[in-house]
Design a protein around this motif. Sequence first.
Motif: not given
Length: 260
Positions: A42, A257, A259-260, A150, A206, A45, A99, A38
């Motif tokens: 941010h 966690a 994240s995209n 981040r 993660g 996430q 989220y 991760p």
Amino acid sequence: MKCGDFHNCWLKLALLLFLIYIPFFVYAIDFDELDLPPAGAHSGQMLLGFFVTAGFASGSLIDAEKDFIRNSTFTFENETTKLIEVSHLPLSVGLFCEYMPIDYVGLRCRFRRNWIIQRSTFGTEYANVREIFFSDYSIILAPAFHVTNRKQWDVSVAPIVGYAFYQYQAAAVAGELLENTASQKRKGKGVVYGCEIGGTIFFSGGLFVSLGYEWIRNSVEYAETFYISNPQTSAIYPDTSGGDIQTHSVLIVVGYAFSN
């Protein structure tokens, strides 16, 4: 919807919220990147995990318990007589999800099972009585405001509001220790509110771990008043129609966690 059963009502409401939230969270996940470490809190996430809390309790209903049992005594089989005093330990466990639709802001949800254990404090050399003074199932929602973006660490603050289905047992320990005194139970539902603040560390793979402080206030109301008396002191349990319980707890969350 009329829910006559305490536990069925919780299960129906929890299932409904899961059905609402799952499509929203699944849409936010990029499954091709689940194995990547991760990048801290941010936009985009999602956090999923389990939490536990433990601490101490206060409030008008806690005071009512202590006032009712004040100056009462209990005599053991060895003819030792000790003053009856009680302590209250709140414990909770549950599911945690959040989220972050934008940087620095998250939408948080917790499904919570809570107990407040009432215990006599005779000391380690004597047998103590433990009873469940208060318990509930609750759903808590909160906007979470994050300090970092981040980074491998984060601090967040979240005002929380929720709804609880509870059971309250008046004179829980007193009913076990005083002759001719019986505890009484009431069930209800109502709004809870409070706040939480915590720090989070993100690990490679993660995993995340969060440690913080949680304050929650339960408003307890019941239609039927109590009729409980203390035969030793002639004290009468307060015949009010409700009160409040406040818990101050250490909050620990462990999860994963995405994240995209």
